[in-house]
Design a protein around this motif. Structure first.
Motif, PDB file in Angstrom:
ATOM      1  N   CYS A 201      51.316  43.913  40.759  1.00 48.84           N
ATOM      2  CA  CYS A 201      50.809  42.986  40.662  1.00 48.84           C
ATOM      3  C   CYS A 201      51.720  42.085  41.436  1.00 48.84           C
ATOM      4  O   CYS A 201      52.171  41.969  42.688  1.00 48.84           O
ATOM      5  N   ASN A 228      47.764  44.877  42.964  1.00 49.11           N
ATOM      6  CA  ASN A 228      46.168  44.482  42.861  1.00 49.11           C
ATOM      7  C   ASN A 228      45.159  44.738  43.929  1.00 49.11           C
ATOM      8  O   ASN A 228      45.534  44.679  44.315  1.00 49.11           O
ATOM      9  N   CYS A 266      47.246  47.568  40.524  1.00 47.11           N
ATOM     10  CA  CYS A 266      47.583  46.761  39.233  1.00 47.11           C
ATOM     11  C   CYS A 266      46.602  45.458  38.799  1.00 47.11           C
ATOM     12  O   CYS A 266      44.925  45.788  39.185  1.00 47.11           O
ATOM     13  N   CYS A 267      46.371  44.548  38.900  1.00 44.46           N
ATOM     14  CA  CYS A 267      45.245  43.194  38.096  1.00 44.46           C
ATOM     15  C   CYS A 267      43.765  43.380  39.174  1.00 44.46           C
ATOM     16  O   CYS A 267      44.420  43.266  40.611  1.00 44.46           O
TER      17      CYS A 267
HETATM   18 ZN   LIG Z   1      49.283  42.802  37.469  1.00 43.13          ZN
END
Ligand SMILES: [Zn+2]
Ligand SMILES: Cc1cc2nc3c(=O)[nH]c(=O)nc-3n(C[C@H](O)[C@H](O)[C@H](O)COP(=O)(O)OP(=O)(O)OC[C@H]3O[C@@H](n4cnc5c(N)ncnc54)[C@H](O)[C@@H]3O)c2cc1C
Ligand code: MET
Length: 615
Positions: A201, A228, A266-267
């Motif tokens: 992240c 990310n 991740c994001c």
């Molecule tokens: Zn994340």
């Protein structure tokens, strides 16, 4: 064969984001609640990741803990939501993928918002449900605060022999918050028993790759990375992540070269990103050796130390008087500057300048402080609250003060906006006074909040607030001890209105190594006395003081006289116990504080004479 056996042999591909994918589909509420309310959507996302090549998926439980669920009134559903999450992940996996129980970090940049005891309690509750439901391993992810991750990892390691993946979140290239080098953090996680250590992240492949270049391949644990998709953009009120899958394909190969054995997203990542990684690493062959880049040693130039002793030093060695004269609430400095000049002539050690006290706008204390310093040659003590500036603004502010040569600061949490003229304004509070004190101390070591070198060391002398007007003085003293631990050099108290209280404060604090400036603010009228007594939290005036002020009714001259007499009695009480006196000018009535300064100097002169006379 289990997950760790697989990792021994080859690279393993994990899944990508859940939260941002749901968000991109318009869901703005609690993502974890969907385990119960829209289970088929969650299963569908898990399946999409597996079909893209993920061999590991994580339960939709990142924020499924008491603290985060409470934001949605779901704090009693921790068990139900976590149980459902494991059931859904297993249903999607159908034995084709390992299921990791995810537990996300609670603290972000502000340690003080959640105590370690709360962290432990919250973590345990979620941990037991996930373990009970039979996950294949644990994923501890998005930990900005290393102390928090150490704490929860130690708990988890005691409770299970299942594989544990521990992920920190970077603050910047190669460093965690407060400058801890990533390599050091990952080694420590390995020593605490994590089987896989890595990152997830906040930052994308670029920052993570550059960070991993400084990390050796761990000896026992495996290295992992969940970048990310990109840095987010804020567009039309929504956060958007934009990275081409092609870029993920290229960077996946570069991650392999850094010794990464487990790689996911991740994001902002989607099944397409995971498919790109799987394509890039189709043979899954790991590397066993790499060249580690040395971290550049931090070079910090020593700042010229000012020769003037700090206010803490002064109060240790002799009588010291500082006076608060607040920047005006209206434009124009005529009266203010007259007051500052009069106080200078009366011979004070510093002029303290509030930072929008009582959460009401005043002329910036830096602007006023600069004038006072440059034009009058006075020493300004700048109050800094955490209310009006976020972590970016506070650091910029401190750099500005350093640049202006203002080294005396008072670090405060600050009165909340709701007490002031703009109750709807945001109270920022990214930091508490404790964090601000630590931040300033770190500046004095030449490092920013993230641990980046500032190029110079600042030379701040750090004051902190002491509010003895509380029910339990011992608790207030505990706060002082904590502020000293954080780096406070001395204290200024709220105004005190009783001789007995001054003695109590002395008894309760005499063990502290730091000087205390006792706050004394003269009363100006009966109305002023009543306001302080009835409306200002914590301040209590005795009946005798209020009666004395009431007797003066609306007579300004008489009221001033009586207010000064009361203040002088308080000074008498403080005189032999404390070397530091902090006078607060009420309503720009500098005639009153000037008179009190003169009174203290005269008292000091007489005391010296007595010493000489009697030896
Ligand atoms: Zn994340
Ligand atoms: C010398 C001085 C100067 C000040 N100058 C300014 C200024 O320029 N601008 C401004 O906005 N405000 C100012 N204040 C007000 C100050 O921000 C608040 O009074 C604050 O509550 C106390 O100081 P702090 O900000 O360091 O709070 P902290 O010590 O960080 O406390 C923060 C909060 O914790 C709680 N707390 C503190 N002590 C206790 C306790 N013993 N028990 C339970 N809870 C507790 C309170 O809710 C408090 O608000 C000043 C206060 C002092 C003493
Ligand atoms: C905020 S970090 C990501 C948390 C979780 N893995 C998710 O994608 O939803």
């Amino acid at each position: 064969m289990g997950l760790l056996d697989d990792l021994k042999e080859r690279i393993v591909i994990a899944d990508g984001a859940m939260g941002t994918l749901l968000y991109a589909h318009g869901i703005d509420r609690c993502f974890e609640e969907l385990n119960v309310t829209k289970p088929e959507e969650i299963v569908h996302i898990h399946e999409a990741y597996i079909e893209s090549g993920a061999e590991i998926i994580q339960t939709n439980t990142y924020g499924a803990n008491y603290v985060k669920l409470a934001r949605y009134g779901l704090q009693d559903d921790v068990k139900k939501i976590n149980e459902a999450a494991v059931e859904l992940a297993k249903k999607a996996a159908k034995g084709r993928a390992y299921v990791l129980g995810t537990i996300g970090g609670l603290r972000s940049t502000n340690k003080s918002t959640i105590s370690l005891e709360e962290v432990k309690r919250t973590f345990r509750e979620q941990l037991y449900v996930l373990l009970n439901e039979g996950v294949d391993g644990l994923l501890l992810e998005t930990y900005y605060d290393f102390e928090e991750l150490q704490t929860v990892l130690s708990i988890a390691r005691k409770e299970t022999t299942l594989p544990i993946i521990a992920h920190v979140t970077l603050h910047d290239i190669g460093v965690l918050q407060h400058g801890m080098p990533l390599a050091e953090a990952l080694t420590e996680l390995e020593q605490l028993g994590a089987d896989v250590v890595g990152l997830n992240c906040h930052l994308g492949p670029y920052h993570m790759l550059r960070s991993l270049e400084e990390v050796p391949i761990p000896t026992r644990a495996f290295l992992s990375v969940y970048p990310n998709a990109s840095l987010p953009q804020y567009r039309d009120g929504r956060f958007i992540y934009e990275t081409s899958e092609q870029y993920f394909e290229e960077t996946a190969r570069a991650f392999r070269e850094q010794g990464v054995r487990l790689i996911g997203g991740c994001c902002g990542t989607t099944p397409k990103h995971i498919a790109a990684i799987a394509r890039a690493l189709s043979d899954r062959t790991p590397v066993y050796k790499k060249e580690v880049k040395q971290r550049h040693p931090i070079v910090v130039q020593e700042e010229k130390q000012t020769t003037a002793p700090s206010l803490a030093d002064i109060a240790r060695t002799r009588r010291s008087i500082i006076v608060e004269l607040d920047p005006p609430k209206k434009l124009g400095l005529t009266t203010f500057l007259e007051g500052a000049k009069a106080l200078k002539e009366a011979n004070i050690d510093a002029l303290t300048l509030a930072d929008n006290s009582l959460a009401t706008p005043r002329i910036s204390n830096v602007a006023v402080g600069t004038i006072v310093k440059q034009q009058l040659g006075m020493r300004p003590l700048i109050h800094i609250t955490c209310r009006d500036r976020n972590l970016i603004g506070l650091q910029s502010h401190l750099m500005g003060l350093h640049t202006l040569g203002m080294t005396d600061v008072l670090a405060l949490t600050g009165d909340p906006s709701k007490v002031g003229d703009f109750p709807g304004a945001t109270s920022v509070y990214d930091l508490s006074s404790f964090d601000l004190i630590s931040l300033i101390r770190q500046f004095n070591e030449g490092l920013s909040y993230s641990g980046k070198p500032l190029g110079q060391k600042t030379n701040f002398s750090i004051a902190a607030a002491f509010n003895p007007n509380v029910r339990h003085l011992d608790k207030a003293v505990k706060r002082l001890e904590k502020k000293i631990e954080c780096g406070a050099h001395y204290f200024l108290t709220q105004p005190l209105y009783s001789e007995k209280q001054i003695e109590d404060v002395y008894e309760a604090t005499k063990h502290l190594p730091t000087p205390i400036y006792i706050g004394i603010m003269p009363l100006t009228s009966a109305r002023n006395a009543d306001f302080l007594h009835h409306e200002v939290p914590g301040i209590t005036l005795s009946d005798d003081i209020r009666n004395r002020m009431a007797m003066c009714a609306n007579d300004r001259v008489q009221s001033t006289k009586e207010g000064l007499a009361i203040a002088k009695a308080l000074i008498d009480a403080a005189f032999d116990l404390f070397q530091g006196i902090y006078l607060i000018t009420p309503f720009l009535r500098y005639d009153m504080t000037v008179e009190l300064v003169r009174y203290i100097h005269e008292k000091e002169r007489l005391a010296k004479e007595r010493t000489v006379y009697y030896g």
